[in-house]
Design an enzyme around this catalytic site. Structure first.
Site, PDB file in Angstrom:
ATOM      1  N   GLY A  65      15.118 -25.468  13.688  1.00  0.00           N
ATOM      2  CA  GLY A  65      14.229 -26.490  12.964  1.00  0.00           C
ATOM      3  C   GLY A  65      12.821 -26.727  13.586  1.00  0.00           C
ATOM      4  O   GLY A  65      11.758 -26.754  12.935  1.00  0.00           O
ATOM      5  N   GLU A 122      -6.719  -2.048   7.944  1.00  0.00           N
ATOM      6  CA  GLU A 122      -6.902  -0.874   9.196  1.00  0.00           C
ATOM      7  C   GLU A 122      -5.824   0.137   8.734  1.00  0.00           C
ATOM      8  O   GLU A 122      -5.395   0.998   9.522  1.00  0.00           O
ATOM      9  CB  GLU A 122      -6.630  -1.257  10.573  1.00  0.00           C
ATOM     10  CG  GLU A 122      -7.977  -1.965  11.068  1.00  0.00           C
ATOM     11  CD  GLU A 122      -9.154  -1.341  10.798  1.00  0.00           C
ATOM     12  OE1 GLU A 122      -9.099   0.028  11.179  1.00  0.00           O
ATOM     13  OE2 GLU A 122     -10.272  -1.952  10.773  1.00  0.00           O
TER      14      GLU A 122
HETATM   15  C1  LIG Z   1      -7.402 -10.434   4.853  1.00  0.00           C
HETATM   16  C2  LIG Z   1      -7.928  -9.202   4.405  1.00  0.00           C
HETATM   17  C3  LIG Z   1      -9.074  -8.628   5.144  1.00  0.00           C
HETATM   18  C4  LIG Z   1      -9.724  -7.505   4.834  1.00  0.00           C
HETATM   19  N1  LIG Z   1     -10.810  -6.980   5.470  1.00  0.00           N
HETATM   20  C5  LIG Z   1     -11.391  -5.591   5.141  1.00  0.00           C
HETATM   21  C6  LIG Z   1     -12.866  -5.543   5.261  1.00  0.00           C
HETATM   22  O1  LIG Z   1     -13.294  -6.592   6.199  1.00  0.00           O
HETATM   23  N2  LIG Z   1     -13.231  -4.228   4.951  1.00  0.00           N
HETATM   24  C7  LIG Z   1     -12.737  -3.665   4.059  1.00  0.00           C
HETATM   25  O2  LIG Z   1     -13.304  -2.493   3.693  1.00  0.00           O
HETATM   26  N3  LIG Z   1     -11.440  -3.871   3.711  1.00  0.00           N
HETATM   27  C8  LIG Z   1     -10.563  -4.924   4.153  1.00  0.00           C
HETATM   28  N4  LIG Z   1      -9.621  -5.220   3.659  1.00  0.00           N
HETATM   29  C9  LIG Z   1      -9.053  -4.363   2.651  1.00  0.00           C
HETATM   30  C10 LIG Z   1      -7.828  -3.703   3.338  1.00  0.00           C
HETATM   31  O3  LIG Z   1      -8.318  -2.652   4.200  1.00  0.00           O
HETATM   32  C11 LIG Z   1      -7.078  -3.083   2.288  1.00  0.00           C
HETATM   33  O4  LIG Z   1      -6.095  -4.032   1.392  1.00  0.00           O
HETATM   34  C12 LIG Z   1      -6.009  -2.124   2.772  1.00  0.00           C
HETATM   35  O5  LIG Z   1      -6.671  -0.801   2.961  1.00  0.00           O
HETATM   36  C13 LIG Z   1      -4.842  -1.370   1.589  1.00  0.00           C
HETATM   37  O6  LIG Z   1      -5.531  -1.194   0.441  1.00  0.00           O
HETATM   38  P1  LIG Z   1      -4.979  -1.985  -1.123  1.00  0.00           P
HETATM   39  O7  LIG Z   1      -5.065  -3.348  -0.770  1.00  0.00           O
HETATM   40  O8  LIG Z   1      -5.857  -1.225  -2.023  1.00  0.00           O
HETATM   41  O9  LIG Z   1      -3.586  -1.503  -1.239  1.00  0.00           O
HETATM   42  P2  LIG Z   1      -2.977  -0.191  -2.143  1.00  0.00           P
HETATM   43  O10 LIG Z   1      -3.441   1.033  -1.468  1.00  0.00           O
HETATM   44  O11 LIG Z   1      -3.122  -0.424  -3.437  1.00  0.00           O
HETATM   45  O12 LIG Z   1      -1.481  -0.240  -1.501  1.00  0.00           O
HETATM   46  C14 LIG Z   1      -0.492  -1.110  -2.489  1.00  0.00           C
HETATM   47  C15 LIG Z   1       0.877  -0.528  -1.978  1.00  0.00           C
HETATM   48  O13 LIG Z   1       0.859   0.777  -2.561  1.00  0.00           O
HETATM   49  C16 LIG Z   1       1.472   1.716  -1.405  1.00  0.00           C
HETATM   50  N5  LIG Z   1       0.737   2.826  -1.618  1.00  0.00           N
HETATM   51  C17 LIG Z   1      -0.394   3.222  -1.653  1.00  0.00           C
HETATM   52  N6  LIG Z   1      -0.550   4.606  -1.781  1.00  0.00           N
HETATM   53  C18 LIG Z   1       0.433   5.183  -1.752  1.00  0.00           C
HETATM   54  C19 LIG Z   1       0.969   6.466  -1.713  1.00  0.00           C
HETATM   55  N7  LIG Z   1       0.131   7.526  -1.878  1.00  0.00           N
HETATM   56  N8  LIG Z   1       2.267   6.622  -1.494  1.00  0.00           N
HETATM   57  C20 LIG Z   1       3.096   5.964  -1.472  1.00  0.00           C
HETATM   58  N9  LIG Z   1       2.678   4.666  -1.483  1.00  0.00           N
HETATM   59  C21 LIG Z   1       1.436   4.059  -1.560  1.00  0.00           C
HETATM   60  C22 LIG Z   1       0.972   1.129  -0.011  1.00  0.00           C
HETATM   61  O14 LIG Z   1       1.945   1.479   0.792  1.00  0.00           O
HETATM   62  C23 LIG Z   1       1.089  -0.404  -0.532  1.00  0.00           C
HETATM   63  O15 LIG Z   1       2.511  -0.965  -0.364  1.00  0.00           O
HETATM   64  C24 LIG Z   1      -8.961  -6.593   4.207  1.00  0.00           C
HETATM   65  C25 LIG Z   1      -7.747  -6.951   3.286  1.00  0.00           C
HETATM   66  C26 LIG Z   1      -7.400  -8.100   3.740  1.00  0.00           C
HETATM   67  C27 LIG Z   1      -6.082  -8.759   2.870  1.00  0.00           C
END
Ligand SMILES: Cc1cc2nc3c(=O)[nH]c(=O)nc-3n(C[C@H](O)[C@H](O)[C@H](O)COP(=O)(O)OP(=O)(O)OC[C@H]3O[C@@H](n4cnc5c(N)ncnc54)[C@H](O)[C@@H]3O)c2cc1C
Length: 441
Positions: A412, A435
């Site tokens: 807890g 990243e």
């Molecule tokens: C708090 C926070 C801070 C951030 N800061 C920044 C920033 O300063 N600048 C910036 O540019 N971005 C920023 N980001 C964005 C971040 O880099 C992206 O959210 C990340 O790269 C994932 O992209 P997406 O959200 O489109 O996920 P998606 O690419 O849509 O992924 C969703 C899911 O699908 C899966 N998936 C996707 N493609 C495939 C594939 N080919 N095969 C199998 N599985 C797949 C992934 O594994 C994941 O589980 C930030 C995000 C957050 C939440």
């Protein structure tokens, strides 16, 4: 943390024979000095750990910004920039400093990452002298806050398919930046919702009707605290964690920026509108550009190892003090850490954390060698990118798993915010996604 008692030899706790200074020296490695500076700054600003729970969203964001600027004044956040611009000229030390910052509030860590790693890193790596002269001195001190605007609502992992367009207008020698629809708005961008004055925006470059692929541009997004003309800014609002960072969305409605705003290390557009690049293959050009930004991935991976260490330190201390159940009637209750089950929960995680600490040492060293020109082989650069991706996935998943196990291992008490797991869990969770999503990596 509330415990039954402090460990004493009389209570059955035997102090293990460990040469702590020697172990600390081994773990700090060649960057002991910068790590010590960061640790002492963390002590100075330790109150942020409590303030984070009490401040309003706006006040927390402001406090984090203040801390980032104050830390910048100590030199800890500028280690990766060239000395002639006020930096420390040591890539490895900049990663070590960032890793160490993960012992404290993770919003501070991530804002540092956005400002100096992502925004500063893009200016440094993708820009040329004119960009370095214009932006590095002020961004290193935190006077000029900026964003790294790559992700869009429609595309995060597949950044080659971004929708934002930068069309070259040869008559005015400007680029015109446009967000063609909601899917192409920039999203989750750190520093966008409040503090950023400029952004490095990634967009599809169009010259004379031909698409040349994704390139980066420096775009003013605020003037006097208000959105710059043609820029619309939205706040992403409250998040699962990292609420001291102001993430937001950016739309560009025909924003005009000068030709020189293109970060032109790998490609340029002449005043007349001719596209030029020393790298002919567009795919290779794109991945060369992205490859220069690998330090962000290495930084997050290292921060994850240290977030896991915080959790393990709390849980292990608890297990050496907390007693539950007596082995036989009339005997004292036993220490948690004396239970085989409890050992099997914590000790393999500690061992794995040590292993990942040293794996991180390797990737940081490789990064330093490649980015300081000590290692010039192209194959070494590719190997670094592969190693950085693999290490980041392993360390961030390890952090998520370890923090959860440690929370449970504190019962807890682990659920009380004062014992840090609430923040550790919610703030580090996204390390597996930003990243580079771990599965995609
Ligand atoms: C708090 C926070 C801070 C951030 N800061 C920044 C920033 O300063 N600048 C910036 O540019 N971005 C920023 N980001 C964005 C971040 O880099 C992206 O959210 C990340 O790269 C994932 O992209 P997406 O959200 O489109 O996920 P998606 O690419 O849509 O992924 C969703 C899911 O699908 C899966 N998936 C996707 N493609 C495939 C594939 N080919 N095969 C199998 N599985 C797949 C992934 O594994 C994941 O589980 C930030 C995000 C957050 C939440």
């Amino acid at each position: 943390m509330v415990t039954d008692e402090a460990p004493t030899e009389a209570s059955g706790y035997v102090q293990p024979e460990i040469d702590v200074p020697a172990l600390a020296a081994l773990l700090d490695g060649e960057y002991a000095e910068i790590r010590e500076l960061v640790r002492s700054n963390l002590k100075t600003y330790a109150s942020i750990l409590e303030e984070a729970d009490e401040l309003s969203l706006d006040a927390y964001r402001e406090r984090v910004r203040e801390l980032v600027v104050e830390m910048a004044a100590t030199g800890q956040t500028g280690m990766g920039f060239p000395r002639e611009y006020g930096g420390g000229g040591d890539v490895g030390a900049s990663i070590a400093a960032f890793e160490t910052l993960a012992f404290g509030d993770l919003s501070v860590l991530v804002k540092v990452g956005v400002q100096f790693g992502l925004f500063g890193g893009a200016i440094l790596q993708l820009g040329t002298e004119r960009h370095h002269d214009a932006y590095l001195p002020d961004l290193i001190t935190g006077k000029l806050m900026g964003c790294f605007a790559m992700t869009e609502t429609g595309h995060g992992s597949n950044v080659q398919a971004l929708g934002t367009v930068a069309r070259y207008d040869a008559r005015s020698q400007e680029f015109v930046l446009t967000t063609p629809g909601e899917e192409a708005r920039k999203d989750y961008i750190g520093n966008a919702a409040r503090h950023g004055e400029v952004a490095v925006v990634f967009a599809q470059l169009e010259v004379d009707g031909t698409s040349e692929g994704v390139h980066a541009f420096v775009v003013p997004i605020r003037a006097g605290g208000e959105p710059a003309p043609g820029v619309r800014i939205e706040d992403d609002g409250r998040k699962m964690g990292l609420n001291g960072v102001d993430n937001g969305r950016l739309h560009f409605d025909g924003v005009r920026i000068p030709r020189e705003a293109l970060l032109n290390r790998f490609a340029d557009v002449t005043p007349e509108g001719v596209y030029e690049s020393p790298i002919d293959n567009p795919n290779r050009r794109f991945f060369t550009m992205l490859g220069t930004l690998v330090q962000g991935r290495v930084s997050v991976g290292g921060a994850a190892v240290n977030a896991a260490k915080v959790a393990l330190t709390v849980a292990t201390r608890y297990a050496t003090r907390r007693r539950q159940f007596e082995p036989a009637p009339g005997e004292r209750e036993q220490l948690l850490l004396d239970y085989g089950l409890h050992q099997r929960r914590l000790l393999p995680l500690i061992a794995r954390t040590y292993a990942l600490h040293f794996a991180q040492d390797v990737v940081r060293t490789r990064l330093h060698e490649v980015f300081s020109g000590i290692e010039t082989d192209a194959q070494a650069r590719r190997e670094l990118e592969a190693r950085a991706a693999g290490t980041k996935a392993l360390t961030t998943w390890h952090a998520t798993r370890t923090i959860q196990e440690c929370r449970e291992a504190c019962g807890g008490a682990g659920y009380l915010s004062v014992n840090r797991f609430a923040a550790l869990k919610s703030d580090s969770d996204i390390f597996t996604t930003f990243e580079g999503d771990n599965h995609v990596l």
